[in-house]
Each structure stands twice: as C-alpha cells, then as structure tokens.
Enzyme design. Structure first.
Site, short mmCIF file in Angstrom:
data_model
loop_
_atom_site.label_atom_id
_atom_site.label_comp_id
_atom_site.label_asym_id
_atom_site.label_seq_id
_atom_site.Cartn_x
_atom_site.Cartn_y
_atom_site.Cartn_z
N ASN A 62 41.40 41.07 42.12
CA ASN A 62 41.05 42.48 42.09
C ASN A 62 42.23 43.33 42.55
O ASN A 62 43.23 42.83 43.05
CB ASN A 62 39.84 42.74 42.99
CG ASN A 62 38.59 42.03 42.49
OD1 ASN A 62 38.28 42.08 41.30
ND2 ASN A 62 37.89 41.36 43.39
N CYS A 71 35.54 37.51 35.04
CA CYS A 71 35.57 38.87 34.52
C CYS A 71 35.31 38.82 33.02
O CYS A 71 36.10 38.22 32.29
CB CYS A 71 36.91 39.53 34.81
SG CYS A 71 37.10 41.16 34.05
N CYS A 235 32.44 46.66 33.11
CA CYS A 235 32.35 45.37 33.80
C CYS A 235 31.50 44.45 32.92
O CYS A 235 30.31 44.69 32.74
CB CYS A 235 31.72 45.53 35.18
SG CYS A 235 31.47 43.96 36.05
N GLY A 236 32.14 43.41 32.38
CA GLY A 236 31.43 42.52 31.45
C GLY A 236 30.36 41.69 32.13
O GLY A 236 29.24 41.60 31.63
#
Length: 290
Positions: A62, A71, A235-236
C-alpha cells in the site's frame, strides 16, 4: 530502476518487473513512489516476480508501505503486463498471490486493423477488451477475516463509529472488508469517517470499508476507503465483497455491475463452485525510470 505505471478504473499502482529488476526494500520504496507530489504518484507498489507454479507472483504494498495480500484491480494490470510483454503463451493463465493463485482470462477483440500494445507485442492483432479474474471463495467466518467477534457470520452487524450506528456485513476476499449499505453515499465525508472504520477496535489487522448504494437487483454504486491508502477510485476485492454482501442480504442477484468513482466492474458469483469472478479493464499509463 525501470517501472510501469498502470491503472484499473483509476486504482493506480507502480509496477516493477522483478524478472529483470531487484528491489531491496519494497515497503520503503512503496512510500516513495506513491507520493503524488515528490514521487511517481500511486495507490501503492506492485512487484511482478517469478513463480514456480504460475506465470508470475504478484507482491503488493500500500501507499503507506504496509503489505497486502491481494488487489483485484492490481492483478488485472499484472495480467495485461504479462500478456503484452509476451511473458505468457496464452490468454488464459494463473497468477500467484499471497491470497492464493488466481485464474486469468484475457478477453480479446480480433481485427486486422486493430493494435493492442505499447510494447511491440507479437499479439498485434489482438486487442485487450477486458480481463476476467477468478477471485476465489468469499470468507465470512469472523476469525478468518479477521474481525473480533465470537459469531459465526457478521451480516448487518451493528458497529458504532464516531457516535453513529452503522450496519456492516464482513467478508474477506484475501483481505478484510466491512460493507455498509446506505441510501446516500455521495455526501459521505470519507476523510473523516474512513480512518475510524479502518482503525476500529473490531479489526485487529485494520479493514477496507465499502459504502454501497443499491440501484437495483443488478446494479450498485460504491465508494471505498482502503486500509493504508485512503479513499481510492476503485477496489476490486472490495467490489467482490460488496456483491457477496448484497447477496447475503438479498439486495441483488449473483451478477452485478458496480459503479465506482473510476469506472465499472462486473462481478459474478458461481454458487455451485463458490467462486466470485471479476471483469474489468486494465490500462498502461506510462513507463519510465525512477
């Protein structure tokens, strides 16, 4: 050090090909490259590393230097990088992650006048339309998310943040998510309440928080506060968690288009195989040296 800046519906990372480059301190590097004023500017750093069993291993950090397991938008970008740099022999392959290996399908358009890549790929007649990732099975047992609770599942569980009660549904997709359904998400002050969800005492490893407005049985709006990065355009894994939370609360069907600030993702759930899949774009922004 050579790098590639890529984004999946606005969720942007700096990617380094560790088949060719060596990164000594990825956590420290993640903080440097992510700075949008003094660095490259990104939501974090992703290393594309060799794997003994898959096309590559994705290792991600991150923007604050903390390491994450998975991610969804990032893995689509890794997939496109591998495909367009001729590091895979097919449009179907696997990428390994700290959350397990994920099956990839590059969805292609064909045409003699279409060109796909910036890298001179041999796949010059194949245009990448989108990328589908089998994201794995959702985890709802609190201890495995992790969430500090003795219950077997947390669906519409009350949580008090900044003196207000919210109802959350908790799901892990390789990282922890707290999904909050609201009638209004546009006016939320995420800079204020996002960190208070992230660092709430119920989440021993912090949490990502998705704020969802349901538009219909197959459509939702979403804003997300990601642990270690703040509010991001997409955000997947969060979209996958949100779709499954909507299923658990009978708000949607098993196929949902989710509108995020950076664009749309299509999320499906296969009940027979207990598998969530995500389809969306991945784009190269630029390449350079740092």
């Amino acid at each position: 050090m050579k790098f590639t800046k890529m984004q999946g519906i606005g969720n942007d990372y700096v990617y380094i090909n560790c088949f060719e480059e060596t990164v000594e301190n990825p956590s420290e590097l993640a903080v440097k490259v992510s700075d949008r004023h003094f660095g490259i500017g990104s939501d974090g750093l992703i290393l594309i590393k060799p794997s003994e069993t898959c096309a590559a291993y994705m290792e991600m950090y991150n923007a604050d230097g903390s390491q994450a397991s998975m991610c969804g938008n990032g893995i689509r970008c890794v997939a496109r990088y591998l495909y367009e740099h001729d590091m895979v022999d097919s449009n179907e392959f696997y990428i390994d992650t700290a959350a397990g290996r994920k099956r990839i399908t590059i969805n292609l358009e064909h045409g003699s006048n279409l060109h796909s890549t910036s890298s001179g790929s041999k796949n010059k007649y194949h245009v990448v339309r989108s990328i589908t990732v089998e994201m794995g099975s959702p985890v709802t047992y609190p201890k495995n998310i992790p969430v500090d609770s003795d219950k077997r599942i947390l669906v519409e569980e009350p949580i008090f943040v900044d003196g207000k009660e919210y109802k959350m549904t908790c799901v892990s997709m390789g990282n922890p998510h707290a999904v909050i359904f609201l009638d209004d998400i546009e006016s939320l002050d995420l800079e204020k309440i996002g960190p208070k969800f992230e660092h709430h005492e119920m989440f021993p490893e912090r949490t990502n928080t998705e704020f969802i407005k349901v538009l219909g049985r197959d459509e939702m709006d979403m804003r997300v506060w990601e642990r270690g990065s703040g509010e991001t355009l997409a955000c997947g894994t969060g979209a996958c968690a949100a779709m499954y939370a909507a299923l658990l609360t009978d708000r949607t069907e098993a196929g949902v288009t989710i509108h995020l600030l950076g664009g749309d993702l299509f999320i499906t759930y296969d009940k027979i195989n207990n598998m969530i899949s995500m389809t969306g774009p991945a784009e190269i922004v630029f390449e350079g040296e740092f």
